[in-house]
Design a protein around this motif. Structure first.
Motif, mmCIF file in Angstrom:
data_model
loop_
_atom_site.group_PDB
_atom_site.id
_atom_site.type_symbol
_atom_site.label_atom_id
_atom_site.label_comp_id
_atom_site.label_asym_id
_atom_site.label_seq_id
_atom_site.Cartn_x
_atom_site.Cartn_y
_atom_site.Cartn_z
ATOM 1 N N GLU A 28 0.831 -1.207 0.000
ATOM 2 C CA GLU A 28 0.000 0.000 0.000
ATOM 3 C C GLU A 28 0.866 1.258 0.000
ATOM 4 O O GLU A 28 0.559 2.231 -0.688
ATOM 5 N N ARG A 29 1.959 1.245 0.776
ATOM 6 C CA ARG A 29 2.878 2.392 0.794
ATOM 7 C C ARG A 29 3.464 2.632 -0.581
ATOM 8 O O ARG A 29 3.624 3.769 -1.017
ATOM 9 N N TRP A 30 3.821 1.546 -1.266
ATOM 10 C CA TRP A 30 4.411 1.649 -2.603
ATOM 11 C C TRP A 30 3.395 2.234 -3.589
ATOM 12 O O TRP A 30 3.716 3.104 -4.386
ATOM 13 N N GLU A 31 2.146 1.756 -3.518
ATOM 14 C CA GLU A 31 1.094 2.251 -4.408
ATOM 15 C C GLU A 31 0.779 3.722 -4.159
ATOM 16 O O GLU A 31 0.445 4.454 -5.085
ATOM 17 N N ILE A 35 4.030 7.425 2.489
ATOM 18 C CA ILE A 35 3.001 7.907 3.414
ATOM 19 C C ILE A 35 3.545 8.935 4.396
ATOM 20 O O ILE A 35 2.798 9.524 5.152
ATOM 21 N N GLY A 36 4.860 9.141 4.388
ATOM 22 C CA GLY A 36 5.475 10.056 5.339
ATOM 23 C C GLY A 36 5.772 11.406 4.717
ATOM 24 O O GLY A 36 6.030 11.515 3.521
ATOM 25 N N ASN A 63 7.337 15.368 11.753
ATOM 26 C CA ASN A 63 6.946 14.712 10.513
ATOM 27 C C ASN A 63 5.568 14.098 10.713
ATOM 28 O O ASN A 63 5.107 13.931 11.840
ATOM 29 N N ILE A 64 4.928 13.788 9.607
ATOM 30 C CA ILE A 64 3.566 13.268 9.642
ATOM 31 C C ILE A 64 3.555 11.892 8.997
ATOM 32 O O ILE A 64 4.149 11.691 7.938
ATOM 33 N N GLU A 65 2.884 10.947 9.649
ATOM 34 C CA GLU A 65 2.678 9.611 9.086
ATOM 35 C C GLU A 65 1.194 9.434 8.823
ATOM 36 O O GLU A 65 0.371 9.650 9.719
ATOM 37 N N MET A 66 0.858 9.067 7.599
ATOM 38 C CA MET A 66 -0.531 8.790 7.267
ATOM 39 C C MET A 66 -0.875 7.364 7.695
ATOM 40 O O MET A 66 -0.063 6.462 7.565
ATOM 41 N N ARG A 67 -2.076 7.194 8.207
ATOM 42 C CA ARG A 67 -2.620 5.889 8.556
ATOM 43 C C ARG A 67 -3.984 5.767 7.879
ATOM 44 O O ARG A 67 -4.533 6.756 7.402
ATOM 45 N N PRO A 68 -4.577 4.574 7.842
ATOM 46 C CA PRO A 68 -5.875 4.417 7.161
ATOM 47 C C PRO A 68 -6.990 5.296 7.726
ATOM 48 O O PRO A 68 -7.854 5.758 6.975
#
Length: 141
Positions: A28-31, A35-36, A63-68
């Protein structure tokens, strides 16, 4: 919710996963092409976060990390790492003057500089993902 995420604690990890979801898989990160966020320079914060940041003389960055189901804003103070956990339905983002974004959750806020194209591109990705994944009714939570 503001948490100390420096140490591996099952209770804190469960709290974070329940609030913003488990981390994305590698596929999912690759697609999503990552995400960061890039390193973000903090210009202003609420009093609770400011009290943590003034404890040392380092440059205030995060920094920001995206989650679902939300985001985690991480920053360091002294030798500790703190995370501001924000589900998408409580996240408000404002683009202000002087090239900066303000991220709000309830009474917490962080203002960051948006002085590069990479930062602006990341916030566009974040806003698009938030728009697609924010619950529209209370039953969706």
């Amino acid at each position: 919710m503001l948490l100390n995420v420096s140490y591996s604690d099952k209770n804190i990890t469960k709290k974070i996963d329940d609030t913003v979801g488990k981390p994305f898989t590698l596929k999912e990160r690759w697609e999503m092409k990552g995400i960061g966020s890039p390193k973000l320079h903090i210009t202003d914060t609420c009093i609770e976060i400011q009290n943590l940041l003034i404890l040392d003389n380092n440059l205030n960055t995060c920094n920001i990390e995206m989650r679902p189901k939300g985001i985690i804003i991480r920053f360091r103070s002294l030798l500790e790492t703190y995370g501001l956990i924000i589900p998408y339905y409580k996240l408000n983002i404002y683009k202000g003057d002087f090239a900066q974004y303000t991220l709000y959750r309830d009474h917490y806020f962080i203002k960051v500089k948006s002085d590069t194209k990479a930062v602006q591109k990341y916030f566009k990705k974040l806003l698009d993902y938030k728009a697609d994944n924010t619950p529209t009714s209370i039953e969706d939570l």
